[in-house]
Design an enzyme around this catalytic site. Structure first.
Site, PDB file in Angstrom:
ATOM      1  N   LYS A 155      -7.748 -70.530   3.865  1.00  0.00           N
ATOM      2  CA  LYS A 155      -7.863 -70.654   2.404  1.00  0.00           C
ATOM      3  C   LYS A 155      -9.255 -71.204   2.088  1.00  0.00           C
ATOM      4  O   LYS A 155      -9.414 -72.387   1.770  1.00  0.00           O
ATOM      5  CB  LYS A 155      -6.773 -71.605   1.903  1.00  0.00           C
ATOM      6  CG  LYS A 155      -5.884 -70.997   0.846  1.00  0.00           C
ATOM      7  CD  LYS A 155      -4.759 -71.898   0.465  1.00  0.00           C
ATOM      8  CE  LYS A 155      -4.658 -72.100  -1.027  1.00  0.00           C
ATOM      9  NZ  LYS A 155      -4.514 -70.920  -1.858  1.00  0.00           N
TER      10      LYS A 155
HETATM   11  C1  LIG Z   1      -4.629 -65.248  -1.622  1.00  0.00           C
HETATM   12  C2  LIG Z   1      -3.305 -65.904  -1.585  1.00  0.00           C
HETATM   13  N1  LIG Z   1      -2.272 -65.260  -1.032  1.00  0.00           N
HETATM   14  C3  LIG Z   1      -1.050 -65.810  -0.967  1.00  0.00           C
HETATM   15  C4  LIG Z   1      -0.807 -67.074  -1.477  1.00  0.00           C
HETATM   16  C5  LIG Z   1       0.553 -67.677  -1.352  1.00  0.00           C
HETATM   17  O1  LIG Z   1       0.523 -68.705  -0.399  1.00  0.00           O
HETATM   18  P1  LIG Z   1       1.516 -69.932  -0.473  1.00  0.00           P
HETATM   19  O2  LIG Z   1       2.870 -69.358  -0.594  1.00  0.00           O
HETATM   20  O3  LIG Z   1       1.332 -70.640   0.807  1.00  0.00           O
HETATM   21  O4  LIG Z   1       1.139 -70.740  -1.651  1.00  0.00           O
HETATM   22  C6  LIG Z   1      -1.849 -67.777  -2.082  1.00  0.00           C
HETATM   23  C7  LIG Z   1      -1.627 -69.102  -2.648  1.00  0.00           C
HETATM   24  O5  LIG Z   1      -1.902 -70.094  -2.079  1.00  0.00           O
HETATM   25  C8  LIG Z   1      -3.132 -67.189  -2.112  1.00  0.00           C
HETATM   26  O6  LIG Z   1      -4.158 -67.841  -2.661  1.00  0.00           O
END
Ligand SMILES: Cc1ncc(COP(=O)(O)O)c(C=O)c1O
Length: 313
Positions: free
Chosen positions: A155
Protein backbone atom coordinates in the site's frame (compact mmCIF):
# COMPACT_ATOMS: atom_id res chain seq x y z
CA UNK A 1 -15.26 16.44 16.82
CA UNK A 2 -11.74 16.33 15.37
CA UNK A 3 -9.22 14.09 17.11
CA UNK A 4 -7.14 15.82 19.78
CA UNK A 5 -4.05 13.62 19.58
CA UNK A 6 -1.95 11.72 17.11
CA UNK A 7 1.17 9.58 17.38
CA UNK A 8 4.35 10.84 15.72
CA UNK A 9 8.08 10.30 16.22
CA UNK A 10 7.50 7.92 19.11
CA UNK A 11 5.07 10.01 21.15
CA UNK A 12 1.46 11.05 21.48
CA UNK A 13 1.21 14.76 20.67
CA UNK A 14 -1.58 17.33 20.20
CA UNK A 15 -2.95 16.93 16.65
CA UNK A 16 -2.06 20.52 15.67
CA UNK A 17 1.62 19.73 16.25
CA UNK A 18 1.51 16.86 13.74
CA UNK A 19 3.28 18.60 10.85
CA UNK A 20 6.05 17.59 8.46
CA UNK A 21 8.49 19.72 6.50
CA UNK A 22 7.65 20.71 2.92
CA UNK A 23 11.05 19.20 2.03
CA UNK A 24 10.12 15.70 3.24
CA UNK A 25 11.18 12.93 0.84
CA UNK A 26 7.80 11.16 1.08
CA UNK A 27 5.96 14.37 0.18
CA UNK A 28 8.00 14.94 -2.97
CA UNK A 29 8.36 11.33 -4.14
CA UNK A 30 5.45 9.37 -2.61
CA UNK A 31 7.87 7.19 -0.62
CA UNK A 32 5.53 6.17 2.16
CA UNK A 33 3.18 3.31 2.79
CA UNK A 34 0.03 3.26 4.84
CA UNK A 35 -2.99 1.37 6.10
CA UNK A 36 -6.63 2.23 6.60
CA UNK A 37 -8.19 0.56 9.63
CA UNK A 38 -11.75 0.94 10.82
CA UNK A 39 -13.05 0.94 14.34
CA UNK A 40 -16.78 0.38 14.90
CA UNK A 41 -18.82 1.70 17.78
CA UNK A 42 -21.10 -0.81 19.49
CA UNK A 43 -23.78 1.13 21.37
CA UNK A 44 -25.03 -1.80 23.40
CA UNK A 45 -21.57 -2.75 24.66
CA UNK A 46 -20.36 0.89 24.83
CA UNK A 47 -17.26 -0.28 23.03
CA UNK A 48 -15.16 0.55 19.96
CA UNK A 49 -13.92 -2.54 18.10
CA UNK A 50 -10.90 -2.19 15.80
CA UNK A 51 -11.28 -4.62 12.92
CA UNK A 52 -8.53 -7.11 12.03
CA UNK A 53 -5.87 -4.89 13.55
CA UNK A 54 -3.19 -7.58 13.50
CA UNK A 55 -3.67 -8.34 9.79
CA UNK A 56 -3.48 -4.63 8.94
CA UNK A 57 -0.20 -4.22 10.79
CA UNK A 58 1.23 -7.41 9.31
CA UNK A 59 0.45 -5.95 5.88
CA UNK A 60 1.94 -2.59 6.85
CA UNK A 61 5.20 -4.30 7.78
CA UNK A 62 5.16 -6.21 4.46
CA UNK A 63 4.65 -2.91 2.61
CA UNK A 64 7.52 -1.46 4.66
CA UNK A 65 9.86 -4.24 3.65
CA UNK A 66 9.03 -3.70 -0.05
CA UNK A 67 9.66 0.04 0.41
CA UNK A 68 12.79 -0.62 2.51
CA UNK A 69 11.37 1.05 5.58
CA UNK A 70 12.52 -0.23 8.96
CA UNK A 71 10.20 0.67 11.82
CA UNK A 72 11.33 0.18 15.42
CA UNK A 73 7.97 -1.47 16.21
CA UNK A 74 6.59 -5.00 16.22
CA UNK A 75 3.00 -5.78 15.22
CA UNK A 76 2.12 -5.93 18.94
CA UNK A 77 3.67 -2.49 19.53
CA UNK A 78 1.65 -1.07 16.63
CA UNK A 79 -1.54 -2.61 18.05
CA UNK A 80 -0.85 -1.11 21.51
CA UNK A 81 -0.17 2.34 20.02
CA UNK A 82 -3.50 2.16 18.14
CA UNK A 83 -5.52 1.25 21.21
CA UNK A 84 -3.82 3.94 23.25
CA UNK A 85 -4.45 6.63 20.61
CA UNK A 86 -8.20 5.94 20.37
CA UNK A 87 -8.38 5.93 24.19
CA UNK A 88 -6.47 9.21 24.47
CA UNK A 89 -8.81 10.75 21.91
CA UNK A 90 -11.77 9.46 23.96
CA UNK A 91 -13.45 8.35 20.73
CA UNK A 92 -16.81 6.64 21.30
CA UNK A 93 -17.88 6.48 17.66
CA UNK A 94 -16.89 4.89 14.33
CA UNK A 95 -13.24 5.75 13.66
CA UNK A 96 -10.68 5.43 10.91
CA UNK A 97 -7.03 4.85 11.79
CA UNK A 98 -4.39 5.88 9.31
CA UNK A 99 -0.87 4.56 10.04
CA UNK A 100 1.79 5.98 7.71
CA UNK A 101 5.42 4.83 7.53
CA UNK A 102 7.51 7.25 5.51
CA UNK A 103 10.91 8.42 4.34
CA UNK A 104 11.40 11.57 6.37
CA UNK A 105 14.73 12.95 5.11
CA UNK A 106 14.73 16.48 3.76
CA UNK A 107 16.87 15.76 0.73
CA UNK A 108 16.61 15.92 -3.04
CA UNK A 109 17.21 12.59 -4.77
CA UNK A 110 15.14 9.52 -5.53
CA UNK A 111 16.21 6.32 -3.84
CA UNK A 112 14.98 4.12 -1.02
CA UNK A 113 18.17 3.11 0.75
CA UNK A 114 20.11 5.02 3.41
CA UNK A 115 17.18 7.21 4.37
CA UNK A 116 15.45 7.86 7.69
CA UNK A 117 12.12 6.18 8.41
CA UNK A 118 9.37 7.64 10.57
CA UNK A 119 5.90 6.57 11.65
CA UNK A 120 2.68 8.52 12.18
CA UNK A 121 -0.73 7.30 13.33
CA UNK A 122 -3.95 9.32 13.24
CA UNK A 123 -7.46 8.36 14.30
CA UNK A 124 -10.44 10.26 12.88
CA UNK A 125 -14.22 9.92 13.04
CA UNK A 126 -15.46 8.18 9.87
CA UNK A 127 -18.73 7.35 8.08
CA UNK A 128 -19.31 5.60 4.74
CA UNK A 129 -16.61 6.02 2.07
CA UNK A 130 -18.75 5.06 -0.92
CA UNK A 131 -22.47 4.52 -1.43
CA UNK A 132 -23.31 1.08 -0.04
CA UNK A 133 -26.81 0.81 -1.49
CA UNK A 134 -25.80 0.23 -5.14
CA UNK A 135 -22.82 1.54 -7.11
CA UNK A 136 -22.68 2.48 -10.78
CA UNK A 137 -19.18 1.65 -12.05
CA UNK A 138 -17.24 2.35 -15.22
CA UNK A 139 -14.33 0.31 -16.56
CA UNK A 140 -11.41 2.73 -16.48
CA UNK A 141 -9.22 3.70 -19.40
CA UNK A 142 -6.39 3.82 -16.84
CA UNK A 143 -4.68 0.45 -16.37
CA UNK A 144 -3.74 -0.87 -12.94
CA UNK A 145 -0.07 -0.41 -12.04
CA UNK A 146 1.99 -3.52 -12.65
CA UNK A 147 3.93 -5.45 -10.02
CA UNK A 148 7.15 -4.81 -11.94
CA UNK A 149 6.58 -1.06 -11.97
CA UNK A 150 4.95 -0.18 -8.67
CA UNK A 151 3.83 -3.23 -6.67
CA UNK A 152 0.11 -3.12 -5.94
CA UNK A 153 0.47 -5.67 -3.14
CA UNK A 154 2.14 -2.95 -1.06
CA UNK A 155 0.00 0.00 0.00
CA UNK A 156 2.48 2.60 -1.29
CA UNK A 157 1.24 6.19 -1.17
CA UNK A 158 2.65 7.10 -4.59
CA UNK A 159 0.65 4.33 -6.24
CA UNK A 160 -2.59 5.99 -5.23
CA UNK A 161 -2.12 8.50 -8.04
CA UNK A 162 -3.03 5.58 -10.32
CA UNK A 163 -6.22 5.08 -8.27
CA UNK A 164 -6.90 8.84 -8.29
CA UNK A 165 -6.69 8.98 -12.12
CA UNK A 166 -9.21 6.16 -12.39
CA UNK A 167 -11.58 7.48 -9.73
CA UNK A 168 -11.55 11.01 -11.18
CA UNK A 169 -12.31 9.72 -14.66
CA UNK A 170 -15.16 7.61 -13.29
CA UNK A 171 -16.68 10.50 -11.33
CA UNK A 172 -16.36 12.93 -14.25
CA UNK A 173 -18.05 10.38 -16.51
CA UNK A 174 -20.98 10.20 -14.09
CA UNK A 175 -20.10 6.89 -12.40
CA UNK A 176 -19.61 6.30 -8.67
CA UNK A 177 -16.48 4.18 -8.92
CA UNK A 178 -13.89 2.83 -11.37
CA UNK A 179 -13.02 -0.77 -12.17
CA UNK A 180 -9.44 -1.06 -13.38
CA UNK A 181 -8.03 -3.67 -15.76
CA UNK A 182 -4.52 -5.11 -15.80
CA UNK A 183 -2.16 -4.36 -18.70
CA UNK A 184 -3.32 -7.49 -20.47
CA UNK A 185 -6.96 -6.44 -20.10
CA UNK A 186 -8.21 -8.61 -17.23
CA UNK A 187 -10.21 -7.29 -14.31
CA UNK A 188 -8.02 -6.15 -11.43
CA UNK A 189 -9.87 -4.09 -8.81
CA UNK A 190 -11.64 -0.84 -7.94
CA UNK A 191 -9.77 2.36 -7.08
CA UNK A 192 -9.64 1.34 -3.42
CA UNK A 193 -11.61 -1.91 -3.34
CA UNK A 194 -11.37 -5.54 -4.37
CA UNK A 195 -14.09 -6.95 -6.59
CA UNK A 196 -16.24 -10.09 -6.42
CA UNK A 197 -18.61 -11.49 -9.06
CA UNK A 198 -21.31 -14.09 -8.50
CA UNK A 199 -21.29 -16.48 -11.46
CA UNK A 200 -23.24 -19.74 -11.55
CA UNK A 201 -23.62 -19.86 -7.78
CA UNK A 202 -19.92 -19.32 -7.05
CA UNK A 203 -17.98 -16.23 -6.10
CA UNK A 204 -15.17 -15.25 -8.44
CA UNK A 205 -12.44 -12.72 -7.64
CA UNK A 206 -9.19 -11.78 -9.43
CA UNK A 207 -6.24 -13.79 -8.12
CA UNK A 208 -3.33 -12.19 -6.22
CA UNK A 209 -1.22 -12.03 -9.41
CA UNK A 210 -3.73 -9.64 -11.08
CA UNK A 211 -2.02 -6.58 -9.55
CA UNK A 212 -4.48 -6.28 -6.70
CA UNK A 213 -3.95 -5.19 -3.14
CA UNK A 214 -4.57 -8.37 -1.17
CA UNK A 215 -7.45 -6.93 0.79
CA UNK A 216 -8.25 -7.83 4.35
CA UNK A 217 -11.95 -7.37 3.57
CA UNK A 218 -11.45 -9.67 0.55
CA UNK A 219 -10.14 -12.34 2.92
CA UNK A 220 -13.02 -11.66 5.32
CA UNK A 221 -15.56 -12.05 2.49
CA UNK A 222 -14.00 -15.33 1.30
CA UNK A 223 -14.23 -16.76 4.82
CA UNK A 224 -17.73 -15.45 5.61
CA UNK A 225 -19.11 -16.59 2.24
CA UNK A 226 -17.74 -20.09 2.79
CA UNK A 227 -18.78 -20.50 6.41
CA UNK A 228 -22.04 -18.56 6.50
CA UNK A 229 -23.42 -19.08 2.99
CA UNK A 230 -21.58 -22.22 1.86
CA UNK A 231 -20.28 -20.29 -1.15
CA UNK A 232 -16.92 -21.20 -2.68
CA UNK A 233 -14.70 -18.39 -4.02
CA UNK A 234 -12.63 -19.01 -7.16
CA UNK A 235 -9.51 -16.82 -7.34
CA UNK A 236 -8.77 -16.63 -11.05
CA UNK A 237 -8.30 -14.38 -14.07
CA UNK A 238 -11.55 -12.50 -14.81
CA UNK A 239 -12.45 -11.24 -18.28
CA UNK A 240 -13.90 -7.77 -18.73
CA UNK A 241 -17.08 -9.11 -20.32
CA UNK A 242 -17.75 -11.35 -17.31
CA UNK A 243 -18.61 -8.08 -15.57
CA UNK A 244 -21.55 -7.57 -17.90
CA UNK A 245 -23.04 -11.05 -17.46
CA UNK A 246 -22.40 -11.71 -13.75
CA UNK A 247 -25.46 -12.40 -11.59
CA UNK A 248 -24.14 -10.06 -8.92
CA UNK A 249 -21.06 -7.90 -8.35
CA UNK A 250 -19.82 -6.18 -5.22
CA UNK A 251 -16.77 -4.20 -4.21
CA UNK A 252 -15.20 -4.55 -0.80
CA UNK A 253 -12.58 -2.82 1.28
CA UNK A 254 -12.06 -1.25 4.67
CA UNK A 255 -13.39 2.07 3.37
CA UNK A 256 -16.09 0.75 1.03
CA UNK A 257 -17.06 -2.12 3.37
CA UNK A 258 -19.30 -4.29 1.15
CA UNK A 259 -20.75 -2.20 -1.65
CA UNK A 260 -22.97 -3.91 -4.24
CA UNK A 261 -22.55 -2.82 -7.87
CA UNK A 262 -25.80 -2.36 -9.82
CA UNK A 263 -24.36 -1.18 -13.14
CA UNK A 264 -21.10 -1.54 -15.07
CA UNK A 265 -20.62 0.70 -18.13
CA UNK A 266 -24.40 1.36 -18.07
CA UNK A 267 -25.17 -2.38 -18.20
CA UNK A 268 -27.54 -3.37 -15.38
CA UNK A 269 -26.19 -6.14 -13.13
CA UNK A 270 -28.69 -8.53 -11.56
CA UNK A 271 -31.64 -6.51 -12.84
CA UNK A 272 -30.08 -3.22 -11.67
CA UNK A 273 -30.60 -3.77 -7.95
CA UNK A 274 -28.67 -5.15 -5.02
CA UNK A 275 -28.62 -8.96 -5.20
CA UNK A 276 -29.39 -11.37 -2.33
CA UNK A 277 -25.82 -12.62 -1.87
CA UNK A 278 -24.33 -9.09 -1.67
CA UNK A 279 -27.13 -8.06 0.68
CA UNK A 280 -26.63 -11.10 2.92
CA UNK A 281 -22.86 -10.65 3.07
CA UNK A 282 -23.26 -6.96 3.82
CA UNK A 283 -25.60 -7.74 6.74
CA UNK A 284 -23.27 -10.40 8.17
CA UNK A 285 -20.23 -8.16 7.68
CA UNK A 286 -21.80 -5.27 9.61
CA UNK A 287 -22.71 -7.60 12.48
CA UNK A 288 -19.21 -9.04 12.56
CA UNK A 289 -17.33 -5.71 12.50
CA UNK A 290 -19.54 -4.21 15.22
CA UNK A 291 -18.68 -7.11 17.50
CA UNK A 292 -22.12 -8.71 17.31
CA UNK A 293 -21.04 -12.11 15.99
CA UNK A 294 -18.95 -13.75 18.75
CA UNK A 295 -17.62 -16.54 16.53
CA UNK A 296 -15.75 -14.00 14.39
CA UNK A 297 -15.71 -10.94 16.62
CA UNK A 298 -13.63 -12.66 19.31
CA UNK A 299 -10.96 -13.35 16.73
CA UNK A 300 -11.15 -10.22 14.54
CA UNK A 301 -12.41 -7.35 16.72
CA UNK A 302 -10.10 -5.77 19.29
CA UNK A 303 -11.94 -3.82 22.01
CA UNK A 304 -10.42 -0.41 22.77
CA UNK A 305 -11.82 0.25 26.19
CA UNK A 306 -10.36 -2.47 28.37
CA UNK A 307 -12.28 -1.55 31.55
CA UNK A 308 -15.54 -2.14 29.67
CA UNK A 309 -14.18 -5.36 28.17
CA UNK A 310 -13.09 -6.62 31.58
CA UNK A 311 -16.39 -5.68 33.19
CA UNK A 312 -18.17 -7.83 30.61
CA UNK A 313 -16.21 -10.98 31.53
C1 LIG B 1 -6.24 -0.47 -4.10
C2 LIG B 1 -6.99 -1.13 -3.01
N1 LIG B 1 -7.50 -2.35 -3.22
C3 LIG B 1 -8.20 -2.99 -2.26
C4 LIG B 1 -8.41 -2.41 -1.02
C5 LIG B 1 -9.15 -3.17 0.03
O1 LIG B 1 -8.25 -3.58 1.03
P1 LIG B 1 -8.72 -3.79 2.52
O2 LIG B 1 -9.89 -4.69 2.46
O3 LIG B 1 -7.57 -4.44 3.18
O4 LIG B 1 -9.05 -2.47 3.08
C6 LIG B 1 -7.92 -1.13 -0.77
C7 LIG B 1 -8.14 -0.49 0.52
O5 LIG B 1 -7.34 -0.47 1.37
C8 LIG B 1 -7.17 -0.49 -1.78
O6 LIG B 1 -6.66 0.72 -1.56
Amino acid sequence: MDAQFLFMNGEFIPAERGVISVRTHAFAYGTSCFEGIRGYWNEEKQQVYLFRLREHYERLLRSCSILRINLPYTVDDLIDISLELVRRNGQHQDVYLRPVAYKSDEIIGVRLNNLTDQYILTSEPMGNYVEIGGLRCGVSSWRRIDDNALPARAKISGSYVNAAFAKTEALQNGFDEAIMLTHDGHVSEGSAENIFLLINGELVTPSPSENILLGITRDTVIKLAQRELGLVTRERQVDRTELYVADEIFLCGTGAQIAPVIEVDHVAIGGGKMGPVGQRLQDIYFDVVRGKHPEYSNQWCTPVYTQVAQAQR
